[in-house]
Write a protein that holds these residues in place. Structure first.
Motif, mmCIF file in Angstrom:
data_model
loop_
_atom_site.group_PDB
_atom_site.id
_atom_site.type_symbol
_atom_site.label_atom_id
_atom_site.label_comp_id
_atom_site.label_asym_id
_atom_site.label_seq_id
_atom_site.Cartn_x
_atom_site.Cartn_y
_atom_site.Cartn_z
ATOM 1 N N PHE A 127 2.592 9.551 7.098
ATOM 2 C CA PHE A 127 3.186 10.053 5.855
ATOM 3 C C PHE A 127 4.569 9.431 5.638
ATOM 4 O O PHE A 127 4.899 8.965 4.544
ATOM 5 C CB PHE A 127 3.288 11.580 5.925
ATOM 6 N N HIS A 128 5.366 9.388 6.687
ATOM 7 C CA HIS A 128 6.718 8.833 6.553
ATOM 8 C C HIS A 128 6.704 7.316 6.414
ATOM 9 O O HIS A 128 7.544 6.754 5.704
ATOM 10 C CB HIS A 128 7.614 9.294 7.704
ATOM 11 N N ASN A 133 0.856 -1.178 0.000
ATOM 12 C CA ASN A 133 0.000 0.000 0.000
ATOM 13 C C ASN A 133 0.897 1.234 0.000
ATOM 14 O O ASN A 133 1.619 1.471 0.964
ATOM 15 C CB ASN A 133 -0.912 0.003 1.231
ATOM 16 N N THR A 134 0.852 1.987 -1.076
ATOM 17 C CA THR A 134 1.709 3.172 -1.199
ATOM 18 C C THR A 134 0.924 4.472 -1.106
ATOM 19 O O THR A 134 1.451 5.526 -1.433
ATOM 20 C CB THR A 134 2.499 3.137 -2.517
ATOM 21 N N GLU A 135 -0.347 4.378 -0.677
ATOM 22 C CA GLU A 135 -1.133 5.600 -0.550
ATOM 23 C C GLU A 135 -0.508 6.490 0.526
ATOM 24 O O GLU A 135 -0.309 6.076 1.659
ATOM 25 C CB GLU A 135 -2.570 5.274 -0.161
ATOM 26 N N ARG A 136 -0.182 7.690 0.121
ATOM 27 C CA ARG A 136 0.473 8.623 1.036
ATOM 28 C C ARG A 136 -0.333 9.910 1.062
ATOM 29 O O ARG A 136 -0.365 10.643 0.078
ATOM 30 C CB ARG A 136 1.904 8.882 0.574
ATOM 31 N N LEU A 137 -0.970 10.162 2.199
ATOM 32 C CA LEU A 137 -1.784 11.368 2.351
ATOM 33 C C LEU A 137 -0.931 12.474 2.943
ATOM 34 O O LEU A 137 -0.176 12.246 3.889
ATOM 35 C CB LEU A 137 -2.974 11.081 3.257
ATOM 36 N N LYS A 138 -1.074 13.653 2.387
ATOM 37 C CA LYS A 138 -0.348 14.801 2.939
ATOM 38 C C LYS A 138 -0.966 15.168 4.283
ATOM 39 O O LYS A 138 -2.181 15.231 4.422
ATOM 40 C CB LYS A 138 -0.428 15.984 1.988
ATOM 41 N N PRO A 139 -0.123 15.392 5.277
ATOM 42 C CA PRO A 139 -0.655 15.802 6.585
ATOM 43 C C PRO A 139 -1.380 17.141 6.486
ATOM 44 O O PRO A 139 -1.018 17.997 5.670
ATOM 45 C CB PRO A 139 0.608 15.931 7.443
ATOM 46 N N ILE A 161 8.908 9.986 13.878
ATOM 47 C CA ILE A 161 8.920 10.821 12.672
ATOM 48 C C ILE A 161 10.363 11.092 12.260
ATOM 49 O O ILE A 161 10.732 10.964 11.095
ATOM 50 C CB ILE A 161 8.138 12.136 12.904
ATOM 51 N N GLU A 162 11.202 11.425 13.222
ATOM 52 C CA GLU A 162 12.621 11.679 12.951
ATOM 53 C C GLU A 162 13.304 10.427 12.422
ATOM 54 O O GLU A 162 14.083 10.478 11.471
ATOM 55 C CB GLU A 162 13.299 12.170 14.240
ATOM 56 N N GLU A 163 13.008 9.292 13.034
ATOM 57 C CA GLU A 163 13.631 8.023 12.632
ATOM 58 C C GLU A 163 13.273 7.676 11.184
ATOM 59 O O GLU A 163 14.135 7.340 10.378
ATOM 60 C CB GLU A 163 13.167 6.914 13.583
ATOM 61 N N TYR A 164 11.992 7.776 10.859
ATOM 62 C CA TYR A 164 11.578 7.500 9.478
ATOM 63 C C TYR A 164 12.162 8.527 8.509
ATOM 64 O O TYR A 164 12.617 8.146 7.427
ATOM 65 C CB TYR A 164 10.054 7.498 9.348
#
Length: 169
Positions: free
Chosen positions: A25-26, A3-9, A146-149
């Motif tokens: 997102f990440h 699943n590559t759906e990526r929604l903008k925050p 979030i930082e790690e990703y």
């Protein structure tokens, strides 16, 4: 299937929504970086002598999800998936016996477990990280994830570009 759906925050939201949206997102960004590649490509190392591969990054992020959400936040007795004291880089260092199918399924299972661990908790709820001998609130865990990703997605960008020239957000 990945699943590559990526929604903008959202650009305006409450704190919890912002943190969860950026983390998702990440997560989706890493899924996009591995999409469409075959097993051999997912095992291709970045640049010798590094052993870093896209499969290794996914395995590493499964470990990170497990560590912060299950072991720390939920205080579960969830041991490591891949690494050990004897082989601390085993998540990154893939072998011929390791499969992409297993790595991806494990990563997705750990993401689902992370969401379950966080559901219903306040951002101020505390977990305890034995490896650091400290308490961390859920807010800190989200920010750290979030930082790690974000850091590892930068690695994934470079590895993917080296494999097939694909670039992009």
């Amino acid at each position: 299937m990945i699943n590559t759906e990526r929604l903008k925050p959202p650009t305006v939201s409450d704190e919890r929504t912002a943190l969860e949206s950026w983390l998702d997102f990440h997560r989706a960004t890493l899924a996009q970086k591995v999409a469409g590649l075959d097993e051999a490509q997912l095992r291709e190392a970045s640049v010798p002598p590094s052993t870093l591969t896209l499969m290794g990054l996914v395995r590493h992020m499964a470990e990170v999800e497990r560590s912060w959400f299950r072991r720390c936040l939920a205080r579960e007795e969830a041991g490591p998936i891949y690494y050990s004291d004897e082989d601390p880089d085993r998540d990154i260092d893939v072998t011929a016996e390791d499969s992409w199918e297993e790595a991806y399924a494990t990563w997705q299972a750990e993401i689902a477990a992370a969401r379950d661990a966080a559901r219903g908790r306040s951002l101020d709820d505390l977990g305890f990280a034995p490896h650091r001998n400290k308490e961390f609130d859920l807010r800190w865990i989200y920010i750290h994830m979030i930082e790690e990703y974000a850091r590892h997605n930068g690695h994934a960008d470079l590895i993917r570009e080296r494999i097939d020239g694909a670039t992009g957000a």
